[in-house]
Scaffold this active site. Structure first.
Site, PDB file in Angstrom:
ATOM      1  NE  ARG A  58     -26.896  -6.566 -45.299  1.00 32.45           N
ATOM      2  CZ  ARG A  58     -25.663  -5.554 -44.988  1.00 32.45           C
ATOM      3  NH1 ARG A  58     -25.306  -4.971 -46.180  1.00 32.45           N
ATOM      4  NH2 ARG A  58     -25.127  -5.734 -44.035  1.00 32.45           N
ATOM      5  CG  ASN A 101     -38.133   3.470 -51.339  1.00 29.39           C
ATOM      6  OD1 ASN A 101     -37.707   3.315 -50.229  1.00 29.39           O
ATOM      7  ND2 ASN A 101     -37.715   4.052 -52.134  1.00 29.39           N
ATOM      8  CG  HIS A 103     -35.222   7.690 -54.262  1.00 30.15           C
ATOM      9  ND1 HIS A 103     -34.491   6.811 -54.334  1.00 30.15           N
ATOM     10  CD2 HIS A 103     -34.924   8.480 -55.345  1.00 30.15           C
ATOM     11  CE1 HIS A 103     -33.179   6.891 -55.057  1.00 30.15           C
ATOM     12  NE2 HIS A 103     -33.500   7.925 -56.088  1.00 30.15           N
ATOM     13  CB  VAL A 143     -34.464  -0.637 -58.045  1.00 31.19           C
ATOM     14  CG1 VAL A 143     -34.078   0.117 -56.815  1.00 31.19           C
ATOM     15  CG2 VAL A 143     -34.247  -1.989 -57.786  1.00 31.19           C
ATOM     16  CD  GLU A 173     -35.257  11.950 -46.460  1.00 32.53           C
ATOM     17  OE1 GLU A 173     -35.121  11.512 -47.803  1.00 32.53           O
ATOM     18  OE2 GLU A 173     -34.207  11.891 -45.742  1.00 32.53           O
TER      19      GLU A 173
END
Ligand SMILES: Nc1nc2c(c(=O)[nH]1)N[C@@H](CN(C=O)c1ccc(C(=O)N[C@@H](CCC(=O)O)C(=O)O)cc1)CN2
Ligand SMILES: NCC(=O)N[C@@H]1O[C@H](COP(=O)([O-])[O-])[C@@H](O)[C@H]1O
Length: 189
Positions: A58, A101, A103, A143, A173
Site C-alpha cells: 500500500r 467490486n 460489496h 468509492v 455473495e
C-alpha cells in the site's frame, strides 16, 4: 476471459472463483493474476492453487503497480474480492467498465469510505434494517459509486446478530459474484 483477482483478506470469494473455474462452473475464465495489498490468508489460497500471485505494498504507487501487472498479464477483467485499497482516478478511468467490486450491502446504502467488512454489517444491524444483501458493481473513482451490475437481497430476522449476518452475506455473495463474472465472460465471447 483473463481475470485478475484483487484481495486483502481471507480470500473466500477468491476461493469460490478458483473452485468454479476448476469445476467448469465458470467457463471461458482464467485467473491469470492474484494481487494482494497486504499479507492475508487469501495469498495462501492463491499459492495453494498455484496461481500467479503478486504482493503490492500500500503506497502512492499501488494503482500504477497493479496497472503494470494487469497490462503485462493481458487482463480483461479486474475483480475486487475484499480488496480494501482505494484505486486512483487514473487507474479507474483507464480500466473503465473492466473493474468490478463485490460489496456486502445493498448499495447505495452502507457504501463509501469506512464501509467494509464487519463495519458494514454492524451499521446495518445498528439501524435495525429489515433487509440486506450484496452488490456487484463497476468500479469508478468514487468509492462504491459505480454502476450496479447485480444485487441479491434477503430479509433480516429480528433475532439476527453479527455472526448471522456475516454468514448470510457470505452465502449470498459468492454465487452473486460468480453470476456477475459469468455474465461478463459470456458477453466477451
Ligand atoms: N476507486 C475505487 N476503489 C475501490 C473501490 C471503489 O468503488 N472505487 N471499492 C473498494 C472496496 N470497498 C467497498 O466495496 C471499500 C474498501 C475500503 C474502504 C476503506 O474505507 N478503506 C480504508 C482503509 C482500509 C484498510 O486498508 O484496512 C481507507 O481507504 O481509509 C471502503 C470501501 C476497493 N477500492
Ligand atoms: N467494501 C468491500 C468489502 O467489504 N468487501 C467484503 O469483504 C469480504 C471479503 O471476504 P473474503 O476475503 O473472504 O473474500 C466480503 O464479504 C466482501 O463483500
Amino acid at each position: 476471459m483473463r481475470i485478475a483477482v484483487l484481495i486483502s483478506g481471507s480470500g473466500s470469494n477468491l476461493q469460490a472463483i478458483i473452485d468454479a473455474v476448476a469445476s467448469k462452473d465458470l467457463k471461458h475464465v482464467e485467473i491469470v493474476a492474484v494481487i494482494a495489498d497486504r499479507n492475508c490468508y487469501g495469498l495462501e489460497r492463491a499459492l495453494d492453487a498455484e496461481l500467479p500471485t503478486w504482493f503490492v505494498e500500500r503506497s502512492e504507487t499501488l494503482s500504477s503497480e497493479i496497472d503494470e501487472i494487469c497490462e503485462n498479464e493481458k487482463v480483461d477483467l479486474i475483480v475486487l474480492a475484499g480488496f480494501l485499497s482505494i484505486l486512483n482516478e487514473e487507474f479507474c478511468t483507464k480500466w473503465d467498465k473492466k473493474i468490478i467490486n463485490l460489496h456486502p450491502s445493498l448499495l447505495p446504502k452502507y457504501g463509501g469510505m469506512g464501509m467494509y467488512g464487519a463495519k458494514v454489517h454492524k451499521a446495518v444491524l445498528a439501524n435495525n434494517e429489515k433487509e440486506s444483501g450484496a452488490t456487484v458493481h463497476y468500479v469508478s473513482s468514487g468509492v462504491d459509486e459505480g454502476e450496479i451490475i447485480l444485487q441479491e437481497s434477503f430479509e433480516i430476522p429480528a433475532e439476527a446478530d453479527l455472526d448471522w449476518l456475516q454468514q448470510k452475506i457470505s452465502e449470498v455473495e459468492k454465487p452473486l459474484l460468480l453470476k456477475a463474472i459469468r455474465k461478463l465472460a459470456d458477453k466477451s465471447i
